[in-house]
Design a protein around this motif. Structure first.
Motif, mmCIF file in Angstrom:
data_model
loop_
_atom_site.group_PDB
_atom_site.id
_atom_site.type_symbol
_atom_site.label_atom_id
_atom_site.label_comp_id
_atom_site.label_asym_id
_atom_site.label_seq_id
_atom_site.Cartn_x
_atom_site.Cartn_y
_atom_site.Cartn_z
ATOM 1 N N GLY A 166 0.824 -1.204 0.000
ATOM 2 C CA GLY A 166 0.000 0.000 0.000
ATOM 3 C C GLY A 166 0.853 1.246 0.000
ATOM 4 N N ARG A 167 0.381 2.301 0.645
ATOM 5 C CA ARG A 167 1.103 3.581 0.696
ATOM 6 C C ARG A 167 1.825 3.765 2.021
ATOM 7 N NH1 ARG A 167 0.052 6.694 -3.433
ATOM 8 N NH2 ARG A 167 0.901 8.528 -2.384
ATOM 9 N N GLN A 168 1.768 2.740 2.879
ATOM 10 C CA GLN A 168 2.429 2.852 4.172
ATOM 11 C C GLN A 168 3.931 2.997 3.974
ATOM 12 O OE1 GLN A 168 0.805 3.170 6.795
ATOM 13 N NE2 GLN A 168 2.173 2.859 8.504
ATOM 14 N N GLY A 169 4.531 3.901 4.689
ATOM 15 C CA GLY A 169 5.975 4.076 4.586
ATOM 16 C C GLY A 169 6.366 5.240 3.712
ATOM 17 N N GLY A 170 5.398 5.857 3.018
ATOM 18 C CA GLY A 170 5.703 7.056 2.260
ATOM 19 C C GLY A 170 5.553 8.289 3.130
ATOM 20 N N VAL A 171 6.172 9.378 2.714
ATOM 21 C CA VAL A 171 6.060 10.653 3.436
ATOM 22 C C VAL A 171 5.595 11.702 2.440
ATOM 23 C CG1 VAL A 171 7.285 12.412 4.762
ATOM 24 C CG2 VAL A 171 7.887 10.004 5.042
ATOM 25 N N ARG A 172 4.493 12.362 2.735
ATOM 26 C CA ARG A 172 3.928 13.358 1.831
ATOM 27 C C ARG A 172 4.889 14.526 1.608
ATOM 28 N NH1 ARG A 172 -2.214 13.984 4.284
ATOM 29 N NH2 ARG A 172 -2.750 11.766 4.327
ATOM 30 N N TRP A 173 4.670 15.242 0.517
ATOM 31 C CA TRP A 173 5.440 16.460 0.281
ATOM 32 C C TRP A 173 5.195 17.450 1.410
ATOM 33 C CZ3 TRP A 173 9.343 16.914 -2.797
ATOM 34 C CH2 TRP A 173 9.436 16.126 -3.952
ATOM 35 N N HIS A 174 6.278 17.935 1.988
ATOM 36 C CA HIS A 174 6.161 18.871 3.098
ATOM 37 C C HIS A 174 7.488 19.591 3.289
ATOM 38 C CE1 HIS A 174 8.320 15.545 4.952
ATOM 39 N NE2 HIS A 174 8.623 16.342 5.960
ATOM 40 N N ARG A 175 7.463 20.630 4.061
ATOM 41 C CA ARG A 175 8.692 21.219 4.594
ATOM 42 C C ARG A 175 8.602 21.134 6.104
ATOM 43 N NH1 ARG A 175 8.242 27.759 3.839
ATOM 44 N NH2 ARG A 175 5.988 27.981 4.153
ATOM 45 N N ASP A 176 9.724 21.035 6.757
ATOM 46 C CA ASP A 176 9.754 20.836 8.205
ATOM 47 C C ASP A 176 9.566 22.151 8.950
ATOM 48 O OD1 ASP A 176 10.329 18.111 7.834
ATOM 49 O OD2 ASP A 176 12.481 18.524 7.727
ATOM 50 N N GLY A 177 9.122 22.037 10.207
ATOM 51 C CA GLY A 177 9.187 23.177 11.097
ATOM 52 C C GLY A 177 10.621 23.426 11.530
ATOM 53 N N MET A 178 11.405 22.345 11.588
ATOM 54 C CA MET A 178 12.793 22.431 12.030
ATOM 55 C C MET A 178 13.708 22.930 10.909
ATOM 56 S SD MET A 178 12.664 21.586 15.124
ATOM 57 C CE MET A 178 12.006 20.543 16.405
ATOM 58 N N ASP A 179 14.772 23.636 11.290
ATOM 59 C CA ASP A 179 15.715 24.171 10.306
ATOM 60 C C ASP A 179 16.840 23.197 9.983
ATOM 61 O OD1 ASP A 179 14.478 26.711 9.968
ATOM 62 O OD2 ASP A 179 15.337 27.371 11.876
ATOM 63 N N TYR A 180 17.357 22.486 10.977
ATOM 64 C CA TYR A 180 18.582 21.701 10.804
ATOM 65 C C TYR A 180 18.286 20.234 11.085
ATOM 66 C CZ TYR A 180 20.021 26.514 11.325
ATOM 67 O OH TYR A 180 20.105 27.877 11.186
ATOM 68 N N VAL A 181 18.108 19.466 10.017
ATOM 69 C CA VAL A 181 17.555 18.119 10.127
ATOM 70 C C VAL A 181 18.549 17.105 9.535
ATOM 71 C CG1 VAL A 181 15.600 16.635 9.571
ATOM 72 C CG2 VAL A 181 15.238 19.097 9.909
ATOM 73 N N PHE A 182 18.854 16.073 10.316
ATOM 74 C CA PHE A 182 19.772 15.014 9.898
ATOM 75 C C PHE A 182 19.009 13.693 9.845
ATOM 76 C CE2 PHE A 182 22.174 18.379 11.751
ATOM 77 C CZ PHE A 182 23.390 18.420 11.078
ATOM 78 N N THR A 183 19.026 13.034 8.699
ATOM 79 C CA THR A 183 18.353 11.746 8.518
ATOM 80 C C THR A 183 19.396 10.645 8.394
ATOM 81 O OG1 THR A 183 16.453 12.758 7.406
ATOM 82 C CG2 THR A 183 16.798 10.406 7.057
ATOM 83 N N ILE A 184 19.341 9.665 9.287
ATOM 84 C CA ILE A 184 20.285 8.554 9.286
ATOM 85 C C ILE A 184 19.555 7.302 8.808
ATOM 86 C CG2 ILE A 184 21.904 7.183 10.654
ATOM 87 C CD1 ILE A 184 21.978 9.466 12.679
ATOM 88 N N LEU A 231 19.538 18.259 5.759
ATOM 89 C CA LEU A 231 18.613 19.059 4.964
ATOM 90 C C LEU A 231 18.190 20.273 5.786
ATOM 91 C CD1 LEU A 231 17.290 18.360 2.115
ATOM 92 C CD2 LEU A 231 15.193 17.975 3.409
ATOM 93 N N HIS A 232 18.237 21.440 5.172
ATOM 94 C CA HIS A 232 17.683 22.637 5.817
ATOM 95 C C HIS A 232 16.168 22.528 5.675
ATOM 96 C CE1 HIS A 232 17.276 26.680 7.293
ATOM 97 N NE2 HIS A 232 18.587 26.891 7.256
ATOM 98 N N GLY A 233 15.565 21.777 6.583
ATOM 99 C CA GLY A 233 14.218 21.270 6.397
ATOM 100 C C GLY A 233 13.140 22.295 6.183
ATOM 101 N N SER A 234 13.238 23.451 6.831
ATOM 102 C CA SER A 234 12.175 24.446 6.730
ATOM 103 C C SER A 234 12.177 25.166 5.392
ATOM 104 C CB SER A 234 12.312 25.476 7.862
ATOM 105 O OG SER A 234 13.533 26.193 7.726
ATOM 106 N N ARG A 235 13.275 25.071 4.631
ATOM 107 C CA ARG A 235 13.390 25.810 3.377
ATOM 108 C C ARG A 235 13.376 24.899 2.155
ATOM 109 N NH1 ARG A 235 16.654 31.407 3.712
ATOM 110 N NH2 ARG A 235 16.048 32.031 5.816
ATOM 111 N N ILE A 236 13.095 23.608 2.358
ATOM 112 C CA ILE A 236 13.142 22.668 1.241
ATOM 113 C C ILE A 236 11.931 21.741 1.306
ATOM 114 C CG2 ILE A 236 14.461 20.815 0.152
ATOM 115 C CD1 ILE A 236 16.982 22.010 1.395
#
Length: 313
Positions: A166-184, A231-236
């Motif tokens: 199904g669609r479980q595990g996807g993440v919708r298009w969005h920008r974060d509230g946070m500015d400095y985001v690290f995804t491991i 990722l500069h999450g709030s601006r992308i």
């Protein structure tokens, strides 16, 4: 690429009035749970910082006057990585911890994935990792500004669990509230199909929506376990395609620059849409306290080492 779910097919996350309604229905994250004992965190788990590919906010179309500045320093890093933030030993320990924490994960309709918010409140390993001086110095040197754990505790450490089907595990298009985001990445392409991290190489006010084709969409190369992306999450604007097979696990760490505290991008309703109004109010007040000495004040409040501009020289 053929047959793989496209990020362009994903919807956009709720905004405006829909975000307020989501806040009214949101459930607060767990703050305690019975979980197995964890291994201890060690500073040696942080890998040495090597040359890392970077893209600037100017390359995304942001003008010089829109960038935050402090002394001679400019906040201009948009994307950095992928690179290895942790050693093999550190990655193995972190992966085991996040596997144990999955029992406490909750469904989240906002992003269409299962996740665990405030993971550092449940995990001493993660709490010590994101407050370790070597960890923070490495992240700070990569971005070029002093970073500490975000004073908004609930969104600081989030684990995302994506399951095939199904669609479980996807993440919708969005920008974060946070500015400095690290995804491991705690799993790799050998562990799942789909689950591609995609972002829009342009300003947020130029984002064309999830339908039109546009040459500025990019896919991050996160196929290796342990690959880390800043990722500069709030601006992308960014998204993750659905996981169609297998199991995808990522740890998302949000950090904070105390010198830019007054310009922090978070909004109350962005946070409340994730965690509910009651859970957001005390976090919001904590963020908005008056600041005298930003590095010391926020560092002490987050039980974190104080990172300053001098540490980055």
């Amino acid at each position: 690429m053929s047959g793989r779910p496209s990020a362009l097919e994903l919807p956009q996350a709720p905004d405006g009035f829909r975000k307020v309604m989501k806040a009214l229905r949101a459930r607060p994250p767990l703050r305690s749970a019975r979980l197995p004992a964890e291994p201890p965190w060690r500073s040696r788990f942080v890998a040495p910082l090597a040359d890392v590919p970077r893209v600037s906010l100017r390359e995304f179309g942001y003008r010089g006057g829109e960038l935050l500045r402090a002394e001679e320093h400019v906040d201009d890093t948009a994307v950095a990585g992928p690179w290895r933030l942790l050693t093999d030993e550190g990655l193995e320990r972190l992966t085991a911890v996040c596997e144990q924490l999955e029992a406490a994960a909750q469904d989240a309709g906002f992003t269409a994935t299962r996740r665990l918010r405030a993971a550092d409140l449940l995990s001493p390993f993660i709490a010590n990792m994101i407050r370790d001086r070597e960890f923070l110095l490495t992240c700070s040197r990569l971005v070029g500004i002093p970073l500490i754990p975000h004073p908004l505790r609930l969104p600081t450490a989030q684990i995302n669990y994506g399951e095939g089907g199904g669609r479980q595990g996807g993440v919708r298009w969005h920008r974060d509230g946070m500015d400095y985001v690290f995804t491991i990445q705690l799993s790799g392409y050998d562990d799942y199909d789909g689950g591609r991290f995609t972002y829009f190489l342009g300003r947020t006010d130029e984002f064309p929506g999830p339908v039109p084709e546009d040459s500025r969409f990019r896919e991050a190369d996160l196929g290796e376990r342990g690959a880390t992306l800043f990722l500069h999450g709030s601006r992308i604007f960014h998204a993750v395609t659905p996981v169609t097979k297998g199991h995808r696990v990522t740890l998302v760490i949000s950090l904070f620059c105390p010198y830019f505290a007054r310009q922090d991008s978070n909004t109350f309703w962005h946070l409340a849409a994730d965690d509910g109004i009651a859970a957001t109010v005390p976090c919001w007040l904590r963020l908005k306290w008056p600041v005298r000495n930003p590095a010391v004040d926020f560092g002490l409040r987050s039980a974190s080492p104080v990172i300053t501009w001098d540490d980055l020289r």
